[in-house]
Design an enzyme around this catalytic site. Structure first.
Site, PDB file in Angstrom:
ATOM      1  N   ASN A 191     -12.905   6.176  -9.257  1.00 23.44           N
ATOM      2  CA  ASN A 191     -12.524   4.942  -9.941  1.00 23.44           C
ATOM      3  C   ASN A 191     -13.754   4.041 -10.139  1.00 23.44           C
ATOM      4  O   ASN A 191     -14.311   3.537  -9.173  1.00 23.44           O
ATOM      5  CB  ASN A 191     -11.462   4.223  -9.102  1.00 23.44           C
ATOM      6  CG  ASN A 191     -10.977   2.935  -9.707  1.00 23.44           C
ATOM      7  OD1 ASN A 191     -11.349   2.563 -10.812  1.00 23.44           O
ATOM      8  ND2 ASN A 191     -10.155   2.229  -8.963  1.00 23.44           N
ATOM      9  N   GLU A 209      -5.266  -9.619   0.735  1.00 21.91           N
ATOM     10  CA  GLU A 209      -3.940  -9.506   0.137  1.00 21.91           C
ATOM     11  C   GLU A 209      -2.815  -9.591   1.157  1.00 21.91           C
ATOM     12  O   GLU A 209      -1.654  -9.598   0.811  1.00 21.91           O
ATOM     13  CB  GLU A 209      -3.820  -8.176  -0.614  1.00 21.91           C
ATOM     14  CG  GLU A 209      -4.717  -8.094  -1.821  1.00 21.91           C
ATOM     15  CD  GLU A 209      -4.535  -6.805  -2.600  1.00 21.91           C
ATOM     16  OE1 GLU A 209      -3.826  -5.885  -2.147  1.00 21.91           O
ATOM     17  OE2 GLU A 209      -5.122  -6.711  -3.693  1.00 21.91           O
ATOM     18  N   CYS A 241      -7.486   0.795  -6.128  1.00 20.32           N
ATOM     19  CA  CYS A 241      -7.392   1.980  -5.282  1.00 20.32           C
ATOM     20  C   CYS A 241      -7.501   1.631  -3.799  1.00 20.32           C
ATOM     21  O   CYS A 241      -7.198   2.466  -2.952  1.00 20.32           O
ATOM     22  CB  CYS A 241      -8.426   3.024  -5.690  1.00 20.32           C
ATOM     23  SG  CYS A 241     -10.114   2.467  -5.632  1.00 20.32           S
ATOM     24  N   HIS A 242      -7.884   0.392  -3.482  1.00 24.20           N
ATOM     25  CA  HIS A 242      -7.924  -0.004  -2.067  1.00 24.20           C
ATOM     26  C   HIS A 242      -6.524  -0.034  -1.466  1.00 24.20           C
ATOM     27  O   HIS A 242      -6.368  -0.027  -0.257  1.00 24.20           O
ATOM     28  CB  HIS A 242      -8.608  -1.370  -1.899  1.00 24.20           C
ATOM     29  CG  HIS A 242      -7.920  -2.505  -2.577  1.00 24.20           C
ATOM     30  ND1 HIS A 242      -8.103  -2.770  -3.929  1.00 24.20           N
ATOM     31  CD2 HIS A 242      -7.043  -3.429  -2.127  1.00 24.20           C
ATOM     32  CE1 HIS A 242      -7.364  -3.826  -4.254  1.00 24.20           C
ATOM     33  NE2 HIS A 242      -6.707  -4.242  -3.188  1.00 24.20           N
ATOM     34  N   TYR A 300       0.850  -1.185   0.000  1.00 19.50           N
ATOM     35  CA  TYR A 300       0.000   0.000   0.000  1.00 19.50           C
ATOM     36  C   TYR A 300       0.884   1.232   0.000  1.00 19.50           C
ATOM     37  O   TYR A 300       2.063   1.177   0.295  1.00 19.50           O
ATOM     38  CB  TYR A 300      -0.969   0.010   1.187  1.00 19.50           C
ATOM     39  CG  TYR A 300      -0.300   0.023   2.539  1.00 19.50           C
ATOM     40  CD1 TYR A 300       0.042   1.215   3.144  1.00 19.50           C
ATOM     41  CD2 TYR A 300      -0.027  -1.161   3.209  1.00 19.50           C
ATOM     42  CE1 TYR A 300       0.663   1.233   4.377  1.00 19.50           C
ATOM     43  CE2 TYR A 300       0.590  -1.155   4.440  1.00 19.50           C
ATOM     44  CZ  TYR A 300       0.931   0.055   5.026  1.00 19.50           C
ATOM     45  OH  TYR A 300       1.547   0.062   6.253  1.00 19.50           O
TER      46      TYR A 300
END
Length: 74
Positions: free
Chosen positions: A33, A70, A41-42, A9
């Site tokens: 988005n 993730e 975009c997360h 991130y």
């Protein structure tokens, strides 16, 4: 956003600094988005690791789920 690896991130400020833009404009782009799972975009967080918003239908809860999936958030 697509250059951020799975499980990684960046902050809005990090991305803004790379682009020579404001953190607010990066947030606006993320919020606009239309395909947030494909363009991840997360993986963009607010300063200090705070979540910020998320444009998907489930909002921040979906962002948390994706980040945990993730391995970015435990």
């Amino acid at each position: 956003m697509q250059a951020i690896p799975k499980g990684g991130y960046r902050t809005y400020g990090d991305v803004a600094g790379e682009l020579g833009a404001s953190a607010r404009s990066v947030g606006t782009a993320c919020g606009s988005n239309p395909i947030p799972v494909i363009i991840p975009c997360h993986r963009i967080l607010a300063a200090g690791g705070k979540l910020g918003g998320f444009s998907a239908a489930g909002g921040v809860e979906d962002k948390v789920w994706l980040l945990r999936h993730e391995g970015a958030l435990l």
